[in-house]
Design an enzyme around this catalytic site. Structure first.
Site, PDB file in Angstrom:
ATOM      1  N   GLN A 139      28.035  37.205  27.216  1.00 14.33           N
ATOM      2  CA  GLN A 139      29.349  37.834  27.127  1.00 14.33           C
ATOM      3  C   GLN A 139      29.267  39.352  26.996  1.00 14.33           C
ATOM      4  OE1 GLN A 139      31.820  35.803  24.227  1.00 14.33           O
ATOM      5  NE2 GLN A 139      31.409  33.811  25.160  1.00 14.33           N
ATOM      6  N   ARG A 171      39.777  33.171  26.848  1.00 17.31           N
ATOM      7  CA  ARG A 171      38.798  32.137  27.157  1.00 17.31           C
ATOM      8  C   ARG A 171      38.814  31.781  28.647  1.00 17.31           C
ATOM      9  NH1 ARG A 171      38.632  26.048  24.668  1.00 17.31           N
ATOM     10  NH2 ARG A 171      40.542  25.932  25.897  1.00 17.31           N
ATOM     11  N   HIS A 214      29.290  22.875  19.303  1.00 14.93           N
ATOM     12  CA  HIS A 214      30.150  24.011  19.614  1.00 14.93           C
ATOM     13  C   HIS A 214      31.302  24.135  18.641  1.00 14.93           C
ATOM     14  CE1 HIS A 214      33.527  26.083  21.589  1.00 14.93           C
ATOM     15  NE2 HIS A 214      32.588  26.846  22.123  1.00 14.93           N
ATOM     16  N   ARG A 225      36.372  20.643  18.333  1.00 13.40           N
ATOM     17  CA  ARG A 225      37.111  20.411  19.581  1.00 13.40           C
ATOM     18  C   ARG A 225      36.190  19.898  20.680  1.00 13.40           C
ATOM     19  NH1 ARG A 225      37.912  25.094  21.573  1.00 13.40           N
ATOM     20  NH2 ARG A 225      37.127  26.440  19.911  1.00 13.40           N
ATOM     21  N   HIS A 228      31.235  26.625  15.452  1.00 10.97           N
ATOM     22  CA  HIS A 228      32.518  27.339  15.397  1.00 10.97           C
ATOM     23  C   HIS A 228      33.522  26.464  14.644  1.00 10.97           C
ATOM     24  CE1 HIS A 228      31.373  29.133  19.568  1.00 10.97           C
ATOM     25  NE2 HIS A 228      31.257  30.100  18.685  1.00 10.97           N
ATOM     26  N   HIS A 286      33.062  31.932  11.872  1.00 12.12           N
ATOM     27  CA  HIS A 286      34.458  32.371  11.782  1.00 12.12           C
ATOM     28  C   HIS A 286      35.115  31.780  10.535  1.00 12.12           C
ATOM     29  CE1 HIS A 286      33.910  34.151  15.642  1.00 12.12           C
ATOM     30  NE2 HIS A 286      33.822  32.990  16.278  1.00 12.12           N
ATOM     31  N   ASP A 300      28.839  38.217  18.098  1.00 15.89           N
ATOM     32  CA  ASP A 300      29.589  37.233  18.872  1.00 15.89           C
ATOM     33  C   ASP A 300      29.717  37.640  20.342  1.00 15.89           C
ATOM     34  OD1 ASP A 300      31.250  35.205  19.735  1.00 15.89           O
ATOM     35  OD2 ASP A 300      32.701  35.402  18.134  1.00 15.89           O
TER      36      ASP A 300
END
Length: 457
Positions: A63, A84, A207, A210, A233, A270, A321
């Site tokens: 990223q 996202r 991850h 979710r 996360h 987070h 991040d």
């Protein structure tokens, strides 16, 4: 060169605070052999201000190449969720060679700003068609290669990523590059085993709740070797909390803690949206809260409940991040400033035994980051890795101050980078603010960016 290496520090930050006239020795393997305050200088190479290198406990290296490309307003409200979608489109075209070049550039930047270790939360596991590479750990190996080139210590965290939302919602086409199940992740961990060393550790990262089911997480936990780090996360966005409540009847952190025994191996990245009970329970678990203030601000996530978490004895670390910043100073500064804005108070990150906010932040992030990395780092002590920073004591920001005020000036005064030299694992990788391979790394990165931007939708 064989035998121990030596550095004499006029002032060095040790576990309990600053000490004067510290003799530091390390062996050929990069482990500290001697850390002796009150020594007499006998002609060894000398530095004025030495402190442990910071641990970056949360990184998505690829990223870095997105920096600045997502800052245009859309037709409707922008959020983490719209960002996202842009990230997915960008990731569609990235190759293993691109990943290695981007990671090398990122790591060289992080090193120059004072990070000496990184925990790579790595989830680009498949090719552009969603097919697993012939070598399952192909892209993870590229990250390790970039770390070895730059000298960065690394904890590789292959990501478990099977679903698009709570209730085992199927992945969308743009998420197929990230798709793994428990068997895939454990296969990648096995493939990375030969790379483990003093510079490389390997753990696992579900991850999120979710994207990974509790059954899958338990399956991985049953096989993962004892003591390996586990990152996830969690509760980053209010929408995630609402989705978890609708699906499970519980908030994410509470749901995870009720289903899995959290302990010191875990890093909850987070954890932005916690209620009072979750704050207390997370602090009591011994897990680390992995905070990424610049990314959390960039994505509009919200502010972590730092004051009550610290009051409850919670452990914290910081990460970059999405890499809108590569500076631990900026992460720590905005961690504190966010709390000042939230509470309309000053000097929030402190304790009864450490009133200096800079010292409290740096030492706390070192301790929590080292724990989250699963590596012997974060402190200048015998048996730990020889990872250290030398600050520029000639810089005006450090002129005429005592050692007790160095970290306050380092973190809260100005925007110049005060890191002059950096050692990782006993190897000098930054000298006079320049990485030893900076030119070649930057050239390769520029070529990579040119290729990706030609392919950009």
């Amino acid at each position: 060169m064989s035998g121990p290496r030596v550095l004499f520090a006029r002032h060095a930050l040790l576990a309990h605070g600053w000490e004067a006239n510290v003799l530091i020795e390390w062996g050929a393997g990069g482990t500290l052999l001697t850390v002796a305050p009150g020594a007499v200088h006998a002609g060894e190479p000398m530095a004025d201000l030495v402190l442990p290198g910071m641990v970056n406990l949360h990184s998505h290296a690829f990223q870095r190449a997105l920096g600045g490309l997502t800052e245009t307003a859309g037709e409707g409200p922008d959020s983490f969720w719209t960002w996202r979608q842009l990230m997915y489109r960008f990731a569609r075209h990235i190759t293993p060679e691109h990943i290695e070049a981007i990671a090398a550039q990122l790591f060289s930047e992080c090193l120059r700003h004072g990070y000496t270790s990184v925990c790579e939360f790595h989830y680009v596991q498949r090719d552009q068609d969603g097919v697993m590479y012939a070598r399952p750990a192909e892209t993870a190996e590229r990250i390790v290669a970039a770390a070895q080139l730059t000298g960065m210590g690394v904890t590789m965290l292959p990501v478990l990523y099977s679903y698009a939302g709570f209730g085992e919602k199927p992945l969308a086409p743009e998420q197929q590059r990230f798709r793994t199940d428990a068997a895939d992740v454990l296969r990648i961990v096995d493939s990375l085993e030969p790379l483990r060393s003093g510079q490389v550790e390997v753990g696992v990262a579900p991850h999120s709740l979710r994207a990974a089911s509790l059954g899958q997480i338990r399956e991985v936990l049953a096989v993962l070797p004892a003591g390996r780090p586990l990152h996830i996360h969690i509760a980053e966005q209010q929408g995630e909390v609402e989705q978890c409540l609708a699906s499970t009847g519980q908030r994410p952190v509470r749901y995870l803690m009720d289903q899995v025994a959290l302990d010191a191996r875990w890093c909850l990245v987070h954890a932005t949206h916690l209620d009072d009970g979750e704050v207390a329970a997370l602090a009591a678990s011994g897990a680390v809260a992995g905070l990424c203030p610049t990314t959390e601000a960039n994505l509009g996530d919200g502010l972590f409940p730092l004051a009550p978490f610290l009051a409850a004895g919670g452990r914290i670390g910081v990460g970059s991040d999405s890499h809108v910043s590569q500076s631990p100073v900026e992460e720590l500064r905005w961690l504190e400033y966010g709390q000042r804005l939230l509470h309309q108070k000053r000097n929030v990150a402190a304790s009864p035994t450490q009133r200096r906010v800079g010292d409290f932040l740096w030492q706390s992030a070192l301790h929590g980051g080292a724990q989250a990395s699963g590596r012997p780092v974060g402190v200048l002590a015998v048996g730990k890795r020889a990872d250290l920073l030398v600050l520029d004591s000639d810089h005006p920001n450090l002129a005429g101050i005592g050692a007790e005020d160095v970290l306050s000036s380092f973190i809260f005064c100005g925007n110049d980078n005060l890191v002059r030299d950096v050692m990782v694992g006993g190897r000098w990788v930054v000298r006079d603010r320049e990485h030893i391979a900076q030119g070649a790394i930057a050239q390769r990165y520029k070529q990579t960016i040119a290729e990706l931007r030609r392919l950009r939708p």
